[in-house]
Motif scaffolding. Structure first.
Motif, PDB file in Angstrom:
ATOM      1  N   ALA A  34       0.855  -1.181   0.000  1.00  0.00           N
ATOM      2  CA  ALA A  34       0.000   0.000   0.000  1.00  0.00           C
ATOM      3  C   ALA A  34       0.893   1.234   0.000  1.00  0.00           C
ATOM      4  CB  ALA A  34      -0.918   0.004   1.212  1.00  0.00           C
ATOM      5  N   SER A  35       0.609   2.154  -0.889  1.00  0.00           N
ATOM      6  CA  SER A  35       1.436   3.349  -1.018  1.00  0.00           C
ATOM      7  C   SER A  35       0.578   4.606  -1.041  1.00  0.00           C
ATOM      8  CB  SER A  35       2.258   3.287  -2.310  1.00  0.00           C
ATOM      9  OG  SER A  35       3.222   2.257  -2.257  1.00  0.00           O
ATOM     10  N   TRP A  36       1.220   5.695  -0.712  1.00  0.00           N
ATOM     11  CA  TRP A  36       0.642   7.024  -0.904  1.00  0.00           C
ATOM     12  C   TRP A  36       1.455   7.733  -1.989  1.00  0.00           C
ATOM     13  CZ3 TRP A  36      -3.750   9.057   1.162  1.00  0.00           C
ATOM     14  CH2 TRP A  36      -4.326   8.372   2.237  1.00  0.00           C
ATOM     15  N   PHE A  37       0.736   8.313  -2.920  1.00  0.00           N
ATOM     16  CA  PHE A  37       1.316   9.150  -3.960  1.00  0.00           C
ATOM     17  C   PHE A  37       0.764  10.560  -3.803  1.00  0.00           C
ATOM     18  CE2 PHE A  37       3.378   6.262  -7.021  1.00  0.00           C
ATOM     19  CZ  PHE A  37       2.969   5.035  -6.504  1.00  0.00           C
ATOM     20  N   ARG A  38       1.422  11.505  -4.422  1.00  0.00           N
ATOM     21  CA  ARG A  38       0.882  12.863  -4.478  1.00  0.00           C
ATOM     22  C   ARG A  38       1.165  13.453  -5.842  1.00  0.00           C
ATOM     23  NH1 ARG A  38       5.043  15.920  -0.285  1.00  0.00           N
ATOM     24  NH2 ARG A  38       6.903  15.888  -1.632  1.00  0.00           N
ATOM     25  N   ARG A  45       3.021  12.419 -10.980  1.00  0.00           N
ATOM     26  CA  ARG A  45       2.650  11.772  -9.730  1.00  0.00           C
ATOM     27  C   ARG A  45       3.909  11.233  -9.058  1.00  0.00           C
ATOM     28  NH1 ARG A  45      -2.812   8.325  -9.653  1.00  0.00           N
ATOM     29  NH2 ARG A  45      -3.398  10.340 -10.568  1.00  0.00           N
ATOM     30  N   GLU A  46       4.031  11.484  -7.751  1.00  0.00           N
ATOM     31  CA  GLU A  46       5.231  11.132  -6.991  1.00  0.00           C
ATOM     32  C   GLU A  46       4.868  10.189  -5.857  1.00  0.00           C
ATOM     33  OE1 GLU A  46       8.559  13.448  -4.176  1.00  0.00           O
ATOM     34  OE2 GLU A  46       6.610  14.350  -4.589  1.00  0.00           O
ATOM     35  N   TYR A  60      10.352   5.371   2.138  1.00  0.00           N
ATOM     36  CA  TYR A  60       9.900   6.746   1.942  1.00  0.00           C
ATOM     37  C   TYR A  60      10.709   7.433   0.856  1.00  0.00           C
ATOM     38  CZ  TYR A  60       7.668   6.026   6.464  1.00  0.00           C
ATOM     39  OH  TYR A  60       6.907   5.536   7.500  1.00  0.00           O
ATOM     40  N   ALA A  61      10.070   8.400   0.209  1.00  0.00           N
ATOM     41  CA  ALA A  61      10.793   9.285  -0.691  1.00  0.00           C
ATOM     42  C   ALA A  61      11.712  10.169   0.146  1.00  0.00           C
ATOM     43  CB  ALA A  61       9.817  10.142  -1.482  1.00  0.00           C
ATOM     44  N   ASP A  62      12.849  10.534  -0.406  1.00  0.00           N
ATOM     45  CA  ASP A  62      13.808  11.368   0.327  1.00  0.00           C
ATOM     46  C   ASP A  62      13.183  12.695   0.748  1.00  0.00           C
ATOM     47  OD1 ASP A  62      16.743  10.377  -1.625  1.00  0.00           O
ATOM     48  OD2 ASP A  62      15.768   9.445   0.103  1.00  0.00           O
ATOM     49  N   SER A  63      12.266  13.211  -0.048  1.00  0.00           N
ATOM     50  CA  SER A  63      11.668  14.519   0.221  1.00  0.00           C
ATOM     51  C   SER A  63      10.785  14.522   1.465  1.00  0.00           C
ATOM     52  CB  SER A  63      10.848  14.980  -0.989  1.00  0.00           C
ATOM     53  OG  SER A  63       9.838  14.036  -1.294  1.00  0.00           O
ATOM     54  N   VAL A  64      10.361  13.339   1.940  1.00  0.00           N
ATOM     55  CA  VAL A  64       9.466  13.291   3.099  1.00  0.00           C
ATOM     56  C   VAL A  64      10.054  12.498   4.253  1.00  0.00           C
ATOM     57  CG1 VAL A  64       7.497  13.467   1.535  1.00  0.00           C
ATOM     58  CG2 VAL A  64       8.174  11.217   2.411  1.00  0.00           C
ATOM     59  N   GLY A  92      -0.586  19.173  -2.663  1.00  0.00           N
ATOM     60  CA  GLY A  92      -0.938  18.324  -3.796  1.00  0.00           C
ATOM     61  C   GLY A  92      -2.138  17.457  -3.486  1.00  0.00           C
ATOM     62  N   LEU A  93      -2.555  16.704  -4.492  1.00  0.00           N
ATOM     63  CA  LEU A  93      -3.625  15.732  -4.317  1.00  0.00           C
ATOM     64  C   LEU A  93      -2.965  14.405  -3.937  1.00  0.00           C
ATOM     65  CD1 LEU A  93      -6.687  15.397  -4.574  1.00  0.00           C
ATOM     66  CD2 LEU A  93      -6.333  14.701  -6.948  1.00  0.00           C
ATOM     67  N   TYR A  94      -3.344  13.883  -2.775  1.00  0.00           N
ATOM     68  CA  TYR A  94      -2.725  12.671  -2.246  1.00  0.00           C
ATOM     69  C   TYR A  94      -3.612  11.471  -2.531  1.00  0.00           C
ATOM     70  CZ  TYR A  94       1.003  15.164   0.153  1.00  0.00           C
ATOM     71  OH  TYR A  94       2.136  15.916   0.433  1.00  0.00           O
ATOM     72  N   PHE A  95      -3.006  10.439  -3.143  1.00  0.00           N
ATOM     73  CA  PHE A  95      -3.713   9.232  -3.529  1.00  0.00           C
ATOM     74  C   PHE A  95      -3.191   8.027  -2.756  1.00  0.00           C
ATOM     75  CE2 PHE A  95      -5.724  10.823  -7.387  1.00  0.00           C
ATOM     76  CZ  PHE A  95      -4.905  11.878  -7.768  1.00  0.00           C
ATOM     77  N   CYS A  96      -4.085   7.128  -2.430  1.00  0.00           N
ATOM     78  CA  CYS A  96      -3.722   5.835  -1.877  1.00  0.00           C
ATOM     79  C   CYS A  96      -3.802   4.806  -3.013  1.00  0.00           C
ATOM     80  CB  CYS A  96      -4.700   5.471  -0.761  1.00  0.00           C
ATOM     81  SG  CYS A  96      -4.429   3.889   0.021  1.00  0.00           S
TER      82      CYS A  96
END
Length: 129
Positions: A34-38, A45-46, A60-64, A92-96
């Motif tokens: 399960a991931s979160w994107f934004r 999309r990241e 985690y992405a380095d940015s967070v 941003g718009l955050y997606f699961c």
């Protein structure tokens, strides 16, 4: 069609916090990531965080990293993303999203968006003073 449902977005000042929640309907597989994107306007999309249903491993992405935390909720079918020390660039718009697997696994990287089987509609996060 399996639909994920996100909630918890909103407007917050820089330095503030939010808690996003994703409800994952019952799946016919035992193993999933399960991931979160934004996605910010005009940007790709990241992926920001990912968790394994097998062992709870996370990436985690380095940015967070150090500011966001992904976890399973108290209810087995929820995925939580805690956002702390928010910055305007977190807007941003955050997606699961959920990617299914046939075998147990540990996450070592956030999978590309094309790998995911199910997505939610997104919840808006705006960081502004």
């Amino acid at each position: 069609q399996v639909q994920l449902v996100e909630s918890g977005g909103g407007l917050v000042q820089p330095g503030g916090s939010l808690r996003l929640s994703c409800v994952v309907p019952a799946l016919t597989v035992d193993y999933y990531a399960a991931s979160w994107f934004r996605q910010a306007p005009g940007k790709a999309r990241e992926g920001v965080a990912c968790i394994s249903s097998t062992d709870g491993s996370t990436v985690y992405a380095d940015s967070v990293k150090g500011r966001f935390t992904i976890s399973k909720g108290n209810a087995n079918n929820t995925i939580i993303l805690r956002l702390n020390s928010l910055k305007p660039e977190d807007t941003g718009l955050y997606f699961c999203a959920v990617a299914t697997f046939r075998n147990p696994f540990s996450v070592v990287a956030i999978l590309p968006p094309t790998r995911y089987n199910y997505w939610g509609q997104g919840t808006q996060v705006t960081v502004s003073s």
